[in-house]
Design a protein around this motif. Structure first.
Motif, short mmCIF file in Angstrom:
data_model
loop_
_atom_site.label_atom_id
_atom_site.label_comp_id
_atom_site.label_asym_id
_atom_site.label_seq_id
_atom_site.Cartn_x
_atom_site.Cartn_y
_atom_site.Cartn_z
N GLY A 20 41.74 42.10 36.32
CA GLY A 20 43.14 42.11 35.90
C GLY A 20 43.85 40.88 36.44
O GLY A 20 43.77 40.59 37.64
N ASN A 22 47.57 38.85 36.22
CA ASN A 22 48.94 38.82 35.75
C ASN A 22 49.18 37.61 34.86
O ASN A 22 48.73 36.51 35.17
N ASN A 70 45.56 47.37 35.40
CA ASN A 70 45.72 47.01 36.81
C ASN A 70 47.19 47.14 37.21
O ASN A 70 48.08 46.68 36.50
N GLY A 170 34.26 34.67 43.18
CA GLY A 170 33.26 33.60 43.09
C GLY A 170 32.15 33.87 42.09
O GLY A 170 31.20 33.10 42.02
N GLY A 191 37.41 36.72 37.28
CA GLY A 191 38.77 36.35 36.93
C GLY A 191 38.80 34.93 36.38
O GLY A 191 38.98 34.70 35.18
N THR A 192 38.58 33.97 37.28
CA THR A 192 38.64 32.55 36.90
C THR A 192 37.78 32.27 35.67
O THR A 192 38.19 31.56 34.75
C1 LIG Z 1 45.89 33.94 37.23
C2 LIG Z 1 45.44 35.12 38.04
C3 LIG Z 1 46.26 36.22 38.15
C4 LIG Z 1 45.85 37.33 38.90
N1 LIG Z 1 46.64 38.45 38.91
C5 LIG Z 1 46.19 39.58 39.50
C6 LIG Z 1 46.92 40.81 39.35
O1 LIG Z 1 47.93 40.88 38.67
N2 LIG Z 1 46.43 41.90 39.98
C7 LIG Z 1 45.27 41.87 40.75
O2 LIG Z 1 44.88 42.90 41.30
N3 LIG Z 1 44.58 40.71 40.90
C8 LIG Z 1 44.99 39.60 40.26
N4 LIG Z 1 44.23 38.43 40.35
C9 LIG Z 1 42.95 38.45 41.09
C10 LIG Z 1 41.79 38.87 40.15
O3 LIG Z 1 41.97 40.20 39.72
C11 LIG Z 1 40.39 38.76 40.82
O4 LIG Z 1 40.39 39.49 42.01
C12 LIG Z 1 39.94 37.35 41.11
O5 LIG Z 1 40.25 36.50 40.04
C13 LIG Z 1 38.43 37.35 41.35
O6 LIG Z 1 37.99 36.11 41.76
P1 LIG Z 1 37.37 34.98 40.78
O7 LIG Z 1 38.56 34.34 40.15
O8 LIG Z 1 36.62 34.12 41.68
O9 LIG Z 1 36.52 35.66 39.72
C14 LIG Z 1 44.61 37.30 39.60
C15 LIG Z 1 43.79 36.18 39.48
C16 LIG Z 1 44.17 35.11 38.70
C17 LIG Z 1 43.24 33.94 38.53
#
Ligand SMILES: Cc1cc2nc3c(=O)[nH]c(=O)nc-3n(C[C@H](O)[C@H](O)[C@H](O)COP(=O)(O)O)c2cc1C
Length: 351
Positions: A20, A22, A70, A170, A191-192
């Protein structure tokens, strides 16, 4: 195909979750991921409860597969958003940054709950509360990882956890999925990686910024939103790192958040005070700082201001180097195919 406790629990084809995010995981990308056999998760942090309801209904028009929503429990709109989620009987509820009081209500309509956790001791607490699965988030992650890396944190939790775990932080390809399964997880959350896809609604400037970045181009501090978090190094993040707490802009952002979330002054103050009581060591300044991050992130994500906006992204930017961005379906299928071939190769090395 890779079958795990997570694919069984949620009735999905692939052990992959769209984290999830935002401003990013809107109905279109969520449904693209669900229709490709993984778990899409809509993020509510910028939504009023009414908008959350509408987005859930929109997702249901775009997919008949299970999906998640989320909710960040530290936000003033969390109680209303949780109510909307429960009314809509969302199949999978994913909470972060707080203590859930709604797990029984989700179970009562047959839904499941995923807790997002970045510390082993919080994972133990979440399991006691009755979550069905946990997304265990390492230091490498975009946004709120804590000190321990995925490599360390996941096996620590798998040692005693009885619920299936989703490895986050990661992970961006099949080698990450194979590694996560080896560490004892049952799926990965990315996420990324999904933010850098064709369906992702983020501005092209931000996509290019992340694709050009190396694994060393992010910074980690609690100065951005009052909680330890990772964002990309740029003019805006360096300014915050240098200047410390941005008092003025935090309060203007808090006012923007109030407008965005359509909160009255009384609602904003009441919920902020309630949340401070619920969360250890949080104060009004932290709440304002959190609002600042949400507003600055929108500047980068939708307006494409990659200098003055905050770019939330993880260390995995260094490994994502596509010449042409893939679709979500391509990400999912390539990730699974690569993991399968790695696991088969590893199997031949055992005598
Ligand atoms: C632009 C962006 C917005 C995010 N917003 C939320 C959010 O609203 N709620 C949440 O629980 N985590 C949020 N996250 C964290 C992601 O859910 C996730 O934990 C994270 O991206 C995982 O790491 P990775 O980017 O290395 O895959 C966000 C991450 C990004 C990149």
């Amino acid at each position: 195909m890779i079958k795990t406790r997570i694919t069984e629990l949620f009735g999905i084809k692939h052990p992959i979750m769209l984290a999830g995010m935002n401003w990013v995981t809107e109905p279109n990308i969520v449904s693209a991921v669900c229709n490709a056999g993984a778990l899409g998760v809509f993020a509510t942090a910028h939504c009023t409860p009414e908008e959350t309801r509408k987005n859930i209904q929109e997702i249901r028009k775009l997919t008949d597969k299970p999906f998640g929503v989320n909710v960040m429990l530290n936000l003033p709109t969390a109680p209303g958003n949780v109510e909307a989620i429960l009314d809509e009987k969302v199949p999978i509820v994913n909470y972060a940054l707080g203590k859930p009081a709604f797990i029984d209500k989700v179970h009562a309509y047959g839904g499941k709950v995923i807790g997002t956790i970045a510390k082993a001791k919080h994972a133990a607490m979440a399991e006691k509360l009755g979550v069905d699965a946990m997304s265990i988030t390492g230091h490498e992650a975009a946004a709120h990882g804590m000190e321990a890396t995925s490599m360390i944190l996941i096996p620590i939790v798998t040692r005693w956890s009885k619920v299936p775990l989703i490895a986050a932080g990661g992970f961006y390809d099949g080698s990450g999925l194979a590694a996560a399964l080896s560490l004892g997880a049952d799926a990965v959350s990315m996420g990324t990686r999904f933010m850098l896809t064709k369906e992702s609604p983020v501005h092209e400037n931000l996509k290019k910024f992340c694709l050009d970045a190396t694994e060393e181009d992010s910074v980690y501090s609690d100065v951005f939103d009052g909680l330890p978090s990772r964002v990309m190094r740029n003019k805006a993040s360096l300014k915050l790192l240098k200047g410390g707490f941005p008092l003025f802009s935090s309060f203007t952002s808090a006012l923007q958040m109030k407008k965005l979330l359509k909160l009255s002054t009384w609602e904003m103050v009441r919920t902020s005070l309630g949340m401070m009581k619920a969360e250890e060591k949080r104060n009004l300044l932290d709440q304002a700082r959190f609002a600042n991050m949400v507003i600055l992130a929108e500047k980068a994500i939708y307006k494409g201001d990659v200098e003055n906006g905050i770019i939330i992204a993880g260390q995995s930017c260094g490994g994502i180097k596509d010449k042409e961005l893939p679709t979500c379906k391509e990400v999912i299928e390539n990730t699974v195919a690569q993991a399968e071939s790695i696991m088969k190769r590893l199997g031949t090395q055992v005598y």
